[in-house]
Scaffold this active site. Structure first.
Site, PDB file in Angstrom:
ATOM      1  N   ASP A 120      -8.259  -4.182  -6.368  1.00  0.00           N
ATOM      2  CA  ASP A 120      -8.514  -3.950  -5.362  1.00  0.00           C
ATOM      3  C   ASP A 120      -9.164  -2.269  -5.092  1.00  0.00           C
ATOM      4  O   ASP A 120      -9.336  -1.153  -6.284  1.00  0.00           O
ATOM      5  CB  ASP A 120      -6.997  -3.394  -4.835  1.00  0.00           C
ATOM      6  CG  ASP A 120      -5.990  -2.900  -4.382  1.00  0.00           C
ATOM      7  OD1 ASP A 120      -6.398  -2.321  -3.824  1.00  0.00           O
ATOM      8  OD2 ASP A 120      -5.139  -2.171  -4.497  1.00  0.00           O
TER       9      ASP A 120
ATOM     10  N   HIS B   3      -6.959  -5.715  -2.120  1.00  0.00           N
ATOM     11  CA  HIS B   3      -5.552  -4.654  -1.643  1.00  0.00           C
ATOM     12  C   HIS B   3      -5.013  -5.407  -0.438  1.00  0.00           C
ATOM     13  O   HIS B   3      -3.441  -5.717  -0.774  1.00  0.00           O
ATOM     14  CB  HIS B   3      -6.618  -2.967  -0.975  1.00  0.00           C
ATOM     15  CG  HIS B   3      -5.503  -2.314  -0.906  1.00  0.00           C
ATOM     16  ND1 HIS B   3      -4.818  -1.926  -1.849  1.00  0.00           N
ATOM     17  CD2 HIS B   3      -5.105  -1.618   0.670  1.00  0.00           C
ATOM     18  CE1 HIS B   3      -4.037  -1.362  -1.174  1.00  0.00           C
ATOM     19  NE2 HIS B   3      -3.823  -0.845  -0.106  1.00  0.00           N
TER      20      HIS B   3
ATOM     21  N   SER C  88       0.568  -1.200   0.075  1.00  0.00           N
ATOM     22  CA  SER C  88      -0.156  -0.335   0.059  1.00  0.00           C
ATOM     23  C   SER C  88       0.639   1.535  -0.154  1.00  0.00           C
ATOM     24  O   SER C  88       1.550   1.368  -0.790  1.00  0.00           O
ATOM     25  CB  SER C  88      -0.621   0.084   0.944  1.00  0.00           C
ATOM     26  OG  SER C  88      -1.584   0.948   0.824  1.00  0.00           O
TER      27      SER C  88
END
Length: 463
Positions: A379, A413, A284
């Site tokens: 995601d 994600h 991330s």
């Protein structure tokens, strides 16, 4: 009284010695028969109570194989025995995390002709998942409090998963799976060195071992589970915090790449760390930091970026006389899902589209390391597939082939270590609201297993 007196007394009340012996014998026999009947009643209760029916088999056993204790990234085999053939049973899993949030999962099974259930070969017909899923009870766990992510602060203690077999509301049997993060001999060393904060994991043995910097998500805290599990594989891993951890600032308005350079220097100074290049693993927001480290800092040999952006997101990044501005996108592109939570995937558009945003793109063509981009097609935090493809195209345009990309079309994600419960939604620090993170749970779980294997192979090959 003398013996003769005893005999006289017995004769006086009409008993002979033989009569007395017979009566005592009858009394003992009655006590024996009564005791035997009570034992039979209690035995029936003992058998019927956990099975909740006189037609159920006693001695139901739940086994976790090969052992009830294992590492967190290892699969186990769950087996039930002692059931009646064809008997229906529900398996339930439960865990309370470090914040006290309870996670639960359940699955319905039917015993085979031998009165057994083997979760590794028999399908679940209902509950938290369906089909043959050996580790379904683990990855399908959901929090009782919505939108929570399973939290494990200290990897020196295990995660305990309590598993029960139920039928008709009664517990037939139960067992606990102890899922450890640290192998015997691995050292966990909290780091407070100058302004550096984090945790160092050192494998047993003389070494030297490859060194890895482990960076986590927006919020800047550490991910001890992943770092500890990598240490089990023969890496010295420094889980490096960069804000919001212990006495570090809770919020920041810029980031300093020299801090991460200090982290690299600290790691390379450890006696058991190889003096050759180190690796970075990120996910991330920390992915763009990893790309910047690889682009500007020496001695980086391998960089893993999981669902990241190729531009510098949210905070300006300073390094000596260089400033990479922040890429922030537009909140006008936020959508609301049918369930009423936010979908922020398209807040960030193409960073190369407008002149003002191009300076936010990280110049990864400067890097000499190998890159592994792991991306999830579903995601919903941002379009990680697009950003990874753009990063690879940039490298290719500069005549480089130092990259690999692996895509999982229906994963979400938060790609974590294997069997970590899927985190479909949660509070996002950037927008201060609950957002969807995407991912189909079963596909996401399988992707985590495959990605973990690829990460290890990549790091071992290039470190």
């Amino acid at each position: 009284m003398c013996a003769e007196g005893h005999r006289a007394a017995i004769r006086g009340v009409g008993f002979t010695q033989r009569d007395l012996a017979t009566r005592v014998q009858r009394h003992d026999m009655a006590l024996y028969l009564r005791a035997r009947e009570l034992f039979r009643i209690n035995a029936r209760k003992l058998c019927s109570s956990p099975c909740s029916s006189s037609s159920s088999s006693c001695g139901v056993q739940l086994r976790i194989l090969p052992s009830s204790s294992c590492f967190f990234d290892e699969a186990v085999q769950i087996k039930l025995s002692g059931l009646n053939p064809g008997q229906h049973v529900e398996l339930r899993a439960k865990h309370k995390d470090d914040k006290g949030v309870v996670f639960k999962a359940s699955a319905a099974y039917q015993a085979d002709a031998h009165g057994e259930v083997d979760v590794s070969r028999q399908p679940s017909t209902g509950g938290s998942y369906t089909g043959v899923e050996p580790m379904g009870l683990f990855w399908s766990m959901l929090p009782e409090s919505p939108h929570k992510k399973l939290l494990k602060r200290d990897a020196s203690s295990p995660v305990l998963i309590h598993i029960e077999a139920h039928r008709d509301g009664q517990i037939l049997t139960a067992e606990t799976n102890t899922r450890r993060f640290m192998a015997d001999g691995v050292l966990r060393v909290p780091v407070r060195d100058g302004r550096l904060r984090g945790t160092l994991f050192i494998p047993p043995g003389e070494g030297p071992f490859p060194g890895i910097i482990d960076l986590y998500t927006l919020g800047g805290t550490v991910c001890e589970p992943r770092a500890a599990l990598l240490a089990n594989k023969g890496f010295v891993v420094f889980a490096l915090a960069f804000y919001g951890y212990q006495d570090m600032p809770k919020t920041v308005d810029k980031l300093d790449l020299e801090y991460f350079e200090e982290g690299v220097t600290f790691l390379q100074m450890q006696p058991k760390v190889k003096k050759t290049g180190i690796g970075i693993i990120s996910i991330s927001k920390s992915g763009d930091l990893a790309l910047s480290m690889a682009s500007f800092l020496p001695n980086i040999s391998a960089t893993v970026c999981i669902n990241t952006c190729n531009a510098n997101v949210l905070f300006p990044l300073h390094y000596k006389d260089v400033v990479i501005p922040s890429f922030v996108g537009s909140t006008k592109r936020i959508r609301v899902t049918k369930s009423g939570i936010l979908d922020i995937r398209d807040i960030l558009n193409d960073p190369m589209e407008e002149e003002k945003d191009r300076a936010t793109v990280i110049p990864i063509e400067r890097a000499s390391c190998r890159f592994l981009f792991i991306v999830s097609g579903d995601d919903r935090n941002w379009n990680s597939s697009f950003f990874a493809e753009q990063a690879c195209s940039r490298l290719k345009a500069h005549g480089k082939a130092n990259y690999d990309m692996v895509s999982y079309p229906t994963a979400g994600h938060f790609m974590e270590v294997p069997y970590m419960p899927h985190h479909p939604s949660g509070l996002h620090a950037a927008v201060s609201q609950v957002v969807t993170f995407g991912g189909e749970p079963k596909a996401h779980a399988h992707a985590q297993v495959d990605a973990w294997r690829r990460v290890q192979e990549f790091l071992k090959t290039h470190l």
